[in-house]
Design an enzyme around this catalytic site. Structure first.
Site, PDB file in Angstrom:
ATOM      1  N   LYS A  79       0.633  -1.081  -0.512  1.00 35.82           N
ATOM      2  CA  LYS A  79      -0.704   0.147   0.062  1.00 35.82           C
ATOM      3  C   LYS A  79       0.728   1.129   0.040  1.00 35.82           C
ATOM      4  O   LYS A  79       1.908   1.590   0.559  1.00 35.82           O
ATOM      5  CB  LYS A  79      -1.319  -0.028   1.366  1.00 35.82           C
ATOM      6  CG  LYS A  79      -2.052   1.142   1.165  1.00 35.82           C
ATOM      7  CD  LYS A  79      -2.643   0.863   2.734  1.00 35.82           C
ATOM      8  CE  LYS A  79      -4.028   2.220   2.908  1.00 35.82           C
ATOM      9  NZ  LYS A  79      -4.180   1.789   4.510  1.00 35.82           N
ATOM     10  N   SER A 158      -9.629   1.950   1.934  1.00 37.13           N
ATOM     11  CA  SER A 158      -8.800   2.505   1.785  1.00 37.13           C
ATOM     12  C   SER A 158      -7.789   1.149   1.307  1.00 37.13           C
ATOM     13  O   SER A 158      -7.897   2.298   0.004  1.00 37.13           O
ATOM     14  CB  SER A 158      -8.309   3.349   3.236  1.00 37.13           C
ATOM     15  OG  SER A 158      -7.541   2.712   3.758  1.00 37.13           O
ATOM     16  N   SER A 182      -9.691  -1.186   7.447  1.00 35.36           N
ATOM     17  CA  SER A 182      -9.562  -0.815   5.565  1.00 35.36           C
ATOM     18  C   SER A 182      -9.238  -1.531   4.918  1.00 35.36           C
ATOM     19  O   SER A 182      -7.946  -2.168   4.185  1.00 35.36           O
ATOM     20  CB  SER A 182      -8.120   0.523   5.994  1.00 35.36           C
ATOM     21  OG  SER A 182      -9.577   1.524   5.299  1.00 35.36           O
TER      22      SER A 182
HETATM   23  N1  GLN Z   1     -13.043   4.214   6.597  1.00 39.54           N
HETATM   24  C1  GLN Z   1     -12.948   4.111   7.274  1.00 39.54           C
HETATM   25  C2  GLN Z   1     -11.862   5.849   7.096  1.00 39.54           C
HETATM   26  O1  GLN Z   1     -12.509   6.209   6.553  1.00 39.54           O
HETATM   27  C3  GLN Z   1     -11.880   4.003   7.715  1.00 39.54           C
HETATM   28  C4  GLN Z   1     -10.624   3.669   7.247  1.00 39.54           C
HETATM   29  C5  GLN Z   1      -9.199   3.163   7.582  1.00 39.54           C
HETATM   30  O2  GLN Z   1      -9.038   1.611   8.071  1.00 39.54           O
HETATM   31  N2  GLN Z   1      -7.823   3.343   6.627  1.00 39.54           N
HETATM   32  O3  GLN Z   1     -11.977   6.312   8.588  1.00 39.54           O
END
Ligand code: GLN
Length: 492
Positions: A79, A158, A182
């Site tokens: 990532k 994400s 995410s």
């Molecule tokens: N969807 C969640 C957010 O937008 C989690 C994102 C993540 O785990 N990085 O905060």
């Protein structure tokens, strides 16, 4: 040879050990697959030359009889939130334009030390804020699975690029970060296995920070066993991260035993949501039945305050994000947009460098941390967090793991939920509690919805008990026997 990119990590390990093929051949097939999949937009930066070089090093090591462990010669994707020496690290944000770290994140360094071959940096939601991989400055990622009417779907977020790379058989493993879901949510939406380890299991050093008390690195792969192998390569105490736990890394693969005799699985009653698709409830019930069949005892449990986990998360996470993102000022990193005064330069840089979702989080975060609101919001959210943790601790006196759905829905079309941030935030309703309490969680593809799209089930375990979690996840995986393939690979 062709199609070595379809192998799992365990299969590739065995093939490399048997001399059936070389790391160079395996890597070449993965590079070909990466280039052929460019329309999915899973990668922000491809690094085929670095990959070829590391594969050759791996082959040379093996030829000398000095092969390392399971990951030696295995191509993976990283990532683009992990700093990588000499390779652009963007966090999918305009503000990090041209940022090329002079250091390597501990997690990616651990994987390199284990012999893994990094193919490139994967796309994500900007600064890991999102659930659909649509907030990236580099454009959205496409899920290899296709909607019922042929429409392009989000891969989840994400870590959508890392999930897609594994789901599209570009490589057998990848890494992401999970602050509120995410890793697990995109794993569920892409039909692969993804794990958030216990907070502190993997070092956060050299990972672009979103919400420091929640962020945790973890793997994606196509099997639970491969997740175990990846975790073993990533994890470990790091003196450079004060929140990294001084705990030994066990042989995670050895924890996979096949049956669940003596194990108690809790089913949290409050995870039944109004309006949740019936097929998700049915799959959840089926999952419990499968686990019972292989020896587990199933027990309903109550976690009444988990309904406050998501609202509390959306105070804690933006608060920490607003503080972490204060460093992007146009002076030290990436983008700088000039202005007549220093303040104007800050405003111009941050105004054009951050996308809308990031700006929304910074605004919420600074608000809940501001004088007068700090006690009402931030302190309250931290108190709620403690209650949630205590409830989990109580429940874990009676059960070994919890079984829940991973996400309240399958993959949705690109463009949906775009103008409704709260609907987007609801994607994390089942994953966020584990982050708030620091617990490990894993998503296993368990079935299909009525449109033929993958749905995951989640196992959550006690802190630092990834071994029991993997054992339970493996049993679930065997029972579910998920063999469906995305359209991209000729399925659906
Ligand atoms: N969807 C969640 C957010 O937008 C989690 C994102 C993540 O785990 N990085 O905060």
């Amino acid at each position: 040879m062709g199609k070595l990119n379809d192998l799992t990590i365990a299969e590739a390990r065995d093939g490399l050990a048997a001399g059936d093929f070389s790391a160079a051949e395996l890597t070449e097939d993965c590079i070909t697959a990466m280039e052929a999949a460019r329309n999915l937009n899973a990668f922000i930066t491809e690094t085929p030359e670095i990959a070829r070089e590391r594969a050759a090093t791996s082959d040379a090591r093996r030829a000398r009889g000095e092969a390392l462990g399971a990951l030696d010669g295995i191509p993976i994707a990283v990532k683009d939130l992990f700093c990588t020496t000499g390779t652009l690290t963007s966090a999918a944000s305009h503000i990090l334009d041209g940022f090329t770290p002079t250091y390597e994140s501990t997690v990616s360094q651990n994987l390199i030390n284990a012999g893994a071959v990094i193919l490139g940096k994967t796309n994500l939601d900007e600064f890991a804020m999102g659930s659909a991989n649509i907030t990236s400055y580099y454009g959205n990622v496409k899920n290899p699975w296709i909607g019922p009417n042929g429409e392009d779907l989000v891969p989840g977020g994400s870590s959508g690029g890392s999930a897609t790379a594994v789901a599209a058989n570009i490589c057998p493993g990848s890494i992401g970060t999970d602050t509120g879901g995410s890793i697990r949510q995109p794993a569920s939406l892409c039909g692969v296995v993804g794990m958030k380890p216990t907070y502190g299991r993997c070092s956060r050093w050299g990972t672009v920070a979103f919400a420091s008390s929640l962020d945790q690195a973890g793997p994606f792969a196509r099997t639970v066993r491969d997740n175990a192998l990846m975790l073993e390569g990533m994890a470990g105490h790091d003196p450079k991260d004060s929140t990294s736990a001084p705990i030994d890394v066990p042989n995670f693969e050895a924890s996979i035993s096949g049956d669940l005799k003596g194990l108690t699985v809790g089913i949290p009653e409050e995870y039944t949501l109004d309006g949740m698709p019936e097929e998700i409830q049915a799959l959840w019930d089926q999952g419990a039945a499968w686990m019972r069949e292989v020896g587990a005892e199933i027990k309903p449990v109550s976690l009444p305050h988990t309904k406050y986990a998501l609202p509390a998360y959306y105070i804690v996470a933006p608060a920490e994000a607003s503080s972490n993102l204060a460093r992007y000022d146009g002076v030290r990193y990436g983008l700088r947009v000039e202005g007549a005064t220093l303040d104007e330069m800050y405003e111009n840089t941050r105004g054009s460098g951050f996308g809308a979702e990031v700006r929304r989080r910074v605004m919420i975060g600074t608000y809940v941390l501001s004088a007068g609101y700090y006690d009402a919001y931030y302190v309250k959210a931290q108190q709620v967090r403690t209650i949630i943790l205590n409830e989990f601790n109580t429940v874990f006196e009676d059960v070994d793991v919890l079984l829940t759905p991973t996400a309240p829905n399958a993959a949705f079309p690109i463009g949906a939920k775009m103008d409704d941030p709260v609907a987007m935030y609801l994607n994390d309703v089942f994953t966020v509690p584990a982050n708030m309490a620091g617990l490990p969680g894993i998503s296993v593809p368990a079935g299909l919805d009525k449109s033929g799209l993958p749905l995951g089930l989640q196992i959550v375990a006690k802190p630092f008990d990834e071994e029991t979690m993997l054992r339970a996840a493996d049993a679930l995986e065997r029972a579910a026997n998920f063999t469906a393939k995305p359209r991209y690979l000729g399925g659906q």
